[in-house]
Design an enzyme around this catalytic site. Sequence first.
Site, PDB file in Angstrom:
ATOM      1  N   GLU A   1       0.823  -1.212   0.000  1.00  0.00           N
ATOM      2  CA  GLU A   1       0.000   0.000   0.000  1.00  0.00           C
ATOM      3  C   GLU A   1       0.857   1.262   0.000  1.00  0.00           C
ATOM      4  O   GLU A   1       0.514   2.242  -0.646  1.00  0.00           O
ATOM      5  CB  GLU A   1      -0.965  -0.002   1.186  1.00  0.00           C
ATOM      6  CG  GLU A   1      -2.107  -1.009   1.060  1.00  0.00           C
ATOM      7  CD  GLU A   1      -2.988  -0.746  -0.166  1.00  0.00           C
ATOM      8  OE1 GLU A   1      -3.004   0.388  -0.687  1.00  0.00           O
ATOM      9  OE2 GLU A   1      -3.660  -1.699  -0.608  1.00  0.00           O
TER      10      GLU A   1
ATOM     11  N   TYR B   1      -6.634   6.620   4.069  1.00  0.00           N
ATOM     12  CA  TYR B   1      -6.755   5.602   3.026  1.00  0.00           C
ATOM     13  C   TYR B   1      -5.977   4.338   3.384  1.00  0.00           C
ATOM     14  O   TYR B   1      -6.517   3.235   3.381  1.00  0.00           O
ATOM     15  CB  TYR B   1      -6.282   6.130   1.657  1.00  0.00           C
ATOM     16  CG  TYR B   1      -6.001   4.980   0.724  1.00  0.00           C
ATOM     17  CD1 TYR B   1      -7.056   4.351   0.065  1.00  0.00           C
ATOM     18  CD2 TYR B   1      -4.724   4.445   0.593  1.00  0.00           C
ATOM     19  CE1 TYR B   1      -6.831   3.244  -0.731  1.00  0.00           C
ATOM     20  CE2 TYR B   1      -4.486   3.348  -0.199  1.00  0.00           C
ATOM     21  CZ  TYR B   1      -5.549   2.744  -0.864  1.00  0.00           C
ATOM     22  OH  TYR B   1      -5.320   1.638  -1.622  1.00  0.00           O
TER      23      TYR B   1
ATOM     24  N   ASP C   1      -9.930   6.268  -2.535  1.00  0.00           N
ATOM     25  CA  ASP C   1      -8.796   6.803  -3.278  1.00  0.00           C
ATOM     26  C   ASP C   1      -9.331   7.378  -4.594  1.00  0.00           C
ATOM     27  O   ASP C   1     -10.533   7.489  -4.782  1.00  0.00           O
ATOM     28  CB  ASP C   1      -7.727   5.727  -3.511  1.00  0.00           C
ATOM     29  CG  ASP C   1      -8.169   4.686  -4.531  1.00  0.00           C
ATOM     30  OD1 ASP C   1      -9.384   4.635  -4.836  1.00  0.00           O
ATOM     31  OD2 ASP C   1      -7.315   3.947  -5.025  1.00  0.00           O
TER      32      ASP C   1
END
Length: 343
Positions: free
Chosen positions: A63, A144, A162
């Site tokens: 991520e 996020y 996102d």
Amino acid sequence: MENEFVLFWVKRCAQLQSVQLMRGNATTALPQLRQSLLSWYDQNRRDLPWRKTRDAYRVWVSEIMLQQTRVAAVLPRYENFLERFSSVEKLAKAREASVLAEWSGLGYYRRARNLHAAARVVARAGAFPQNAEAWRELPGIGRYTAAAVSSIASNEPVAVLDGNVERVLLRLHGKLGTSAQRWRAAQKLLDHTRPGDFNQSMMELGAMVCVPGQPICSQCPIQRFCQTRGRGISISRKPRQQKREIAYCLAQSNGSVRLVRRPKSATLMPSMWELPHCAKTSDSDTVLFSIRHSITNTDYTVRVIQRGSPLRTPGLWVKAARAEQLPLTGLARKILCKAGIIL
DNA sequence: AACACGGGGCG
DNA sequence: CGCCCAGTGTT
């Protein structure tokens, strides 16, 4: 005849469900939307390395790498990084320069610094954060990433938002409210039985079907629920790229190359290594080659100069094999690769 | 809410 | 060569 009748009612029901969905009292359409999206995801998802695991560390690294960075750019780097730093403890014990060297070329180096600092926090605590709120406290982890990691690694029912998800929501509902409203819309959609997969399915849909520009609605699993269905909904453009020219010196001697270290106090890429700048050129200098390098909103044309006269350049002589292990800027790495000095 | 922060791919 | 992609932290 009978088929047409059935088809009519199927469409009619879909319309009614869409209306209910839009008005927010939609308890019948939402489960079907979720199911359609998850089924599509199960059958069409790309086979990406970070989707083979639910290990918190591996999901976390993926991520961070994927922030502002395309899948294609991350793909050749992800496994290497995890091989080099195979656990959060190993990452915590590493020197920052080693982490930056492994990150070199991926950009946004603060991500690597924060990842390293956060790894030290986690290693010291002896455990990963157990929910999104706790993940959020680590440096480099915003709303996020906290939701992504926690939903994927721990099945916590918390929605991600996102750029991909925003685009899907915009087209699905025909509008996008304030930031807070977008997060609420995403959370409302979320499937609570498979939150990690659902989050990824939204992003996958945005990346593969509900793409910027012209969406491929014929392939969309939730077209029935969509308010816009491909009708000219797009996000506003970014400002133009500025064009600039810049030159660097490439000085070689005995298998070494001249490199300079950026000041620790520099705003941009502090403490990282690059080639000496070439302020002005003389007639005896040679342009070895030119390359393009685009950064944020600036598009550089880079000339790589070989000095004709042995001018004194700042910096240190670094062996080629050693240079590879340094935290080079992406541009420096690109130049050294093109010159055949490193791989 | 605006800005700074890297880099790569496509046609 | 022009155009496109999109989170976090700071101010």
